[in-house]
Motif scaffolding. Sequence first.
Motif, mmCIF file in Angstrom:
data_model
loop_
_atom_site.group_PDB
_atom_site.id
_atom_site.type_symbol
_atom_site.label_atom_id
_atom_site.label_comp_id
_atom_site.label_asym_id
_atom_site.label_seq_id
_atom_site.Cartn_x
_atom_site.Cartn_y
_atom_site.Cartn_z
ATOM 1 N N LEU A 159 -10.222 -19.763 85.878
ATOM 2 C CA LEU A 159 -10.970 -21.021 85.964
ATOM 3 C C LEU A 159 -12.344 -20.805 86.601
ATOM 4 C CD1 LEU A 159 -8.015 -23.300 87.095
ATOM 5 C CD2 LEU A 159 -9.290 -23.529 84.950
ATOM 6 N N ILE A 160 -12.405 -19.955 87.626
ATOM 7 C CA ILE A 160 -13.691 -19.665 88.276
ATOM 8 C C ILE A 160 -14.642 -19.009 87.281
ATOM 9 C CG2 ILE A 160 -14.825 -18.237 90.020
ATOM 10 C CD1 ILE A 160 -12.344 -18.663 91.790
ATOM 11 N N ARG A 161 -14.171 -18.021 86.541
ATOM 12 C CA ARG A 161 -15.025 -17.322 85.576
ATOM 13 C C ARG A 161 -15.498 -18.281 84.479
ATOM 14 N NH1 ARG A 161 -11.695 -11.595 84.776
ATOM 15 N NH2 ARG A 161 -12.255 -10.694 86.825
ATOM 16 N N SER A 162 -14.613 -19.125 84.012
ATOM 17 C CA SER A 162 -14.980 -20.075 82.968
ATOM 18 C C SER A 162 -16.055 -21.037 83.468
ATOM 19 C CB SER A 162 -13.742 -20.841 82.514
ATOM 20 O OG SER A 162 -14.063 -21.792 81.530
ATOM 21 N N THR A 198 -24.520 -30.144 67.327
ATOM 22 C CA THR A 198 -23.484 -29.338 67.974
ATOM 23 C C THR A 198 -22.461 -30.181 68.705
ATOM 24 O OG1 THR A 198 -24.847 -29.122 69.954
ATOM 25 C CG2 THR A 198 -25.040 -27.407 68.272
ATOM 26 N N GLY A 199 -22.707 -31.423 69.056
ATOM 27 C CA GLY A 199 -21.773 -32.249 69.809
ATOM 28 C C GLY A 199 -21.586 -31.693 71.208
ATOM 29 N N LEU A 200 -20.335 -31.646 71.719
ATOM 30 C CA LEU A 200 -20.061 -31.151 73.059
ATOM 31 C C LEU A 200 -20.376 -29.666 73.135
ATOM 32 C CD1 LEU A 200 -18.767 -31.925 75.826
ATOM 33 C CD2 LEU A 200 -16.623 -31.022 74.908
ATOM 34 N N PRO A 201 -21.190 -29.261 74.130
ATOM 35 C CA PRO A 201 -21.536 -27.838 74.227
ATOM 36 C C PRO A 201 -20.292 -26.967 74.323
ATOM 37 C CG PRO A 201 -22.935 -29.144 75.668
ATOM 38 C CD PRO A 201 -21.881 -30.056 75.122
ATOM 39 N N THR A 202 -20.381 -25.819 73.708
ATOM 40 C CA THR A 202 -19.250 -24.908 73.676
ATOM 41 C C THR A 202 -18.804 -24.494 75.066
ATOM 42 O OG1 THR A 202 -20.036 -24.063 71.562
ATOM 43 C CG2 THR A 202 -18.405 -22.734 72.725
ATOM 44 N N ALA A 203 -19.766 -24.282 75.971
ATOM 45 C CA ALA A 203 -19.411 -23.837 77.323
ATOM 46 C C ALA A 203 -18.544 -24.862 78.028
ATOM 47 C CB ALA A 203 -20.669 -23.572 78.134
ATOM 48 N N ARG A 204 -18.953 -26.131 77.913
ATOM 49 C CA ARG A 204 -18.145 -27.167 78.559
ATOM 50 C C ARG A 204 -16.783 -27.297 77.898
ATOM 51 N NH1 ARG A 204 -22.690 -31.974 78.995
ATOM 52 N NH2 ARG A 204 -24.162 -30.844 80.355
ATOM 53 N N ARG A 205 -16.802 -27.172 76.567
ATOM 54 C CA ARG A 205 -15.534 -27.255 75.852
ATOM 55 C C ARG A 205 -14.606 -26.125 76.271
ATOM 56 N NH1 ARG A 205 -17.491 -28.161 71.196
ATOM 57 N NH2 ARG A 205 -17.589 -26.013 70.419
ATOM 58 N N GLN A 206 -15.183 -24.954 76.504
ATOM 59 C CA GLN A 206 -14.372 -23.816 76.930
ATOM 60 C C GLN A 206 -13.742 -24.051 78.297
ATOM 61 O OE1 GLN A 206 -13.646 -21.112 75.067
ATOM 62 N NE2 GLN A 206 -12.207 -20.595 76.707
ATOM 63 N N VAL A 207 -14.497 -24.686 79.228
ATOM 64 C CA VAL A 207 -13.947 -25.005 80.544
ATOM 65 C C VAL A 207 -12.759 -25.954 80.413
ATOM 66 C CG1 VAL A 207 -14.427 -26.161 82.736
ATOM 67 C CG2 VAL A 207 -16.099 -24.588 81.773
ATOM 68 N N LEU A 208 -12.932 -26.975 79.580
ATOM 69 C CA LEU A 208 -11.846 -27.938 79.388
ATOM 70 C C LEU A 208 -10.620 -27.284 78.755
ATOM 71 C CD1 LEU A 208 -13.831 -31.084 78.181
ATOM 72 C CD2 LEU A 208 -12.840 -30.657 80.432
ATOM 73 N N LEU A 209 -10.861 -26.421 77.779
ATOM 74 C CA LEU A 209 -9.736 -25.735 77.130
ATOM 75 C C LEU A 209 -9.020 -24.809 78.106
ATOM 76 C CD1 LEU A 209 -11.287 -24.873 73.638
ATOM 77 C CD2 LEU A 209 -9.494 -26.560 74.143
ATOM 78 N N THR A 210 -9.796 -24.142 78.954
ATOM 79 C CA THR A 210 -9.177 -23.262 79.955
ATOM 80 C C THR A 210 -8.315 -24.078 80.913
ATOM 81 O OG1 THR A 210 -11.043 -21.739 79.828
ATOM 82 C CG2 THR A 210 -9.598 -21.566 81.754
ATOM 83 N N GLY A 211 -8.875 -25.210 81.387
ATOM 84 C CA GLY A 211 -8.105 -26.076 82.282
ATOM 85 C C GLY A 211 -6.856 -26.611 81.615
ATOM 86 N N ALA A 212 -6.971 -26.998 80.337
ATOM 87 C CA ALA A 212 -5.808 -27.507 79.610
ATOM 88 C C ALA A 212 -4.745 -26.427 79.460
ATOM 89 C CB ALA A 212 -6.238 -28.030 78.242
ATOM 90 N N GLY A 213 -5.204 -25.190 79.224
ATOM 91 C CA GLY A 213 -4.248 -24.090 79.105
ATOM 92 C C GLY A 213 -3.492 -23.848 80.393
ATOM 93 N N VAL A 214 -4.223 -23.880 81.521
ATOM 94 C CA VAL A 214 -3.567 -23.693 82.816
ATOM 95 C C VAL A 214 -2.582 -24.829 83.079
ATOM 96 C CG1 VAL A 214 -3.938 -23.608 85.310
ATOM 97 C CG2 VAL A 214 -5.457 -22.346 83.774
ATOM 98 N N ALA A 215 -2.994 -26.067 82.764
ATOM 99 C CA ALA A 215 -2.089 -27.207 82.948
ATOM 100 C C ALA A 215 -0.844 -27.056 82.081
ATOM 101 C CB ALA A 215 -2.814 -28.506 82.614
ATOM 102 N N GLY A 216 -1.033 -26.543 80.861
ATOM 103 C CA GLY A 216 0.115 -26.332 79.978
ATOM 104 C C GLY A 216 1.082 -25.307 80.545
ATOM 105 N N VAL A 217 0.529 -24.229 81.110
ATOM 106 C CA VAL A 217 1.391 -23.220 81.745
ATOM 107 C C VAL A 217 2.197 -23.844 82.874
ATOM 108 C CG1 VAL A 217 1.373 -21.137 83.175
ATOM 109 C CG2 VAL A 217 -0.038 -21.255 81.113
#
Length: 555
Positions: A159-162, A198-217
């Motif tokens: 999460l920190i790296r993202s 482009t809509g939502l910037p990829t970087a922000r989307r990546q942070v959200l996806l990373t957080g969602a993945g951690v929440a899923g785990v």
Amino acid sequence: MTGERATGPPRRDTPRRTARAGALRRVAAAAGGVLAAAAALGAAELAAGVLGRATASPLLAVGAGFIDLTPMWLKDLAIRRFGDDDKTVLLIGLAAGVTIAALVLGLVSRRRPAWSLAGLAAFGAVGIAAALTRPTARLADAVPSAVGALVGMAALTLLIRSARSAERKAVRGPQLEAEGLDPELPGGPKRRPQDERTGLPTARRQVLLTGAGVAGVAAVGGVAGRLLLRRGDVSSVRAGLRLPRPAGPARPVPAGAQVQAPGMTPFRTSSKDFYRVDTALVLPRVDPRAWTLRIHGMVARPVELSFDDLLRQALVERDITLACVSNQVGGDLAGNARWLGAPLAPLLRRAGILGGADQILSRSSDGMTLSTPIETILDGRDALLALGMNGEPLPIAHGFPARMVVPGLYGYVSATKWVVDLKVTRFATDQAYWTKRGYAPRAPIKTFSRIDVPKPLATVKAGRVAVAGTAWAQHRGVDAVEWQADDGPWRPARLAPVPGLDTWRQWIAEWDAAPGSHTLRCRATDGTGRTQLEHRAPPSPDGATGWHSVVITVT
């Protein structure tokens, strides 16, 4: 300049925009700490489920350790305030504490990530220590906390790296966009087609996806761990168990044992309403097919019984009232039930008690120890190794498949649930859990009475009012109950009949109530002629004393 795009100077954030961006980064960091902690707990639950060791769960292990270290006054306060929900309140409090700590670690991770990782490692070490210091601990119980700490640290690092990657792109983005470049396109900044949105910037989307993945785990680990732990559920085994008919049936409950007054306590307490006071954050799940009871210590012939052996005993059925030492004056930590079980005295005599023994140190499957004076089991009272309650197998919460029931003693020295071991020993040699914490090693129940109706602070109409309640003095019996209105004379109440000395006894009186505020009191006298003490004393170390009183309003 015709045909050329005007680039101009890079956009500058306004102070308000800068402050808003900083606040969002802090929120994201705090959320990252919570997500990392959730992933740690989820992974730990999964590991505990794979091992089949619920007590190795860090939250439960730390909670159990907290119970052990809690001072007695605080335990009594929690029982008095929350009753059967005290453990739920404790777990909610622990979860809240973990959440706050995770928020702090997340905030710290923005500038000192190593400190946050060290904090997660420290939490893992605390969980390991708590798990390994439980009475029934195994070395493998350290695994869930260790796995949880490692997964939490990995999740926080991810999460920190993202987040840092997103921040770097956010810093470069305005200047590149001013030049007509897109910082989010693959392969680095490139000319962005004019018609591309482009809509939502990829970087922000990546942070959200990373957080969602951690929440899923976290979610998958926690749910899977709970499901795996249900492998040890014995509810279906209990439901299919058929108890034998007693060789010694209980005496019939006399007609009139239940006082007829609106709101009066039932003479027999249902199993679901029976009080529960113990230290188990998770109920032990003991399969009767694998259950054994060992009788050893200062005996000539150690005895080991299986559940089938117990079923073949000459079982007896008895109505017995149990009471908790934590019960306050007027409290409801007492209940009356019909118990089915094997008399304990013959089992001890079969083992051959050696001279000098004066204590039975009983142990439950979760390691709890209780001490019982041997003479209270051998003096003829109905001390039982119970396996049935109110016509059914013991509820899991009340000790399935077997527990001790010794009338006349407070539960902490007589009522071991999930019992698996009886050690014949001496008080001078072995101390039980509560004795080590300052409670008396011998604790006969004190004569007690309470007013059940009218309820405290009730409003009743003037005229004839029923005053009724419950009294108990197990194994001595209740011979009299008196009641008083304000500072008037003490008057005898009418006692209901009972099947024996080991149950509570209900009482009732009629009062010509005049309008105003009034105080009602009661006191009982037991079968030895001793009257309930007036002086109020707390439950520790051997039970509360005092007359119960209620204040009511008559209109």
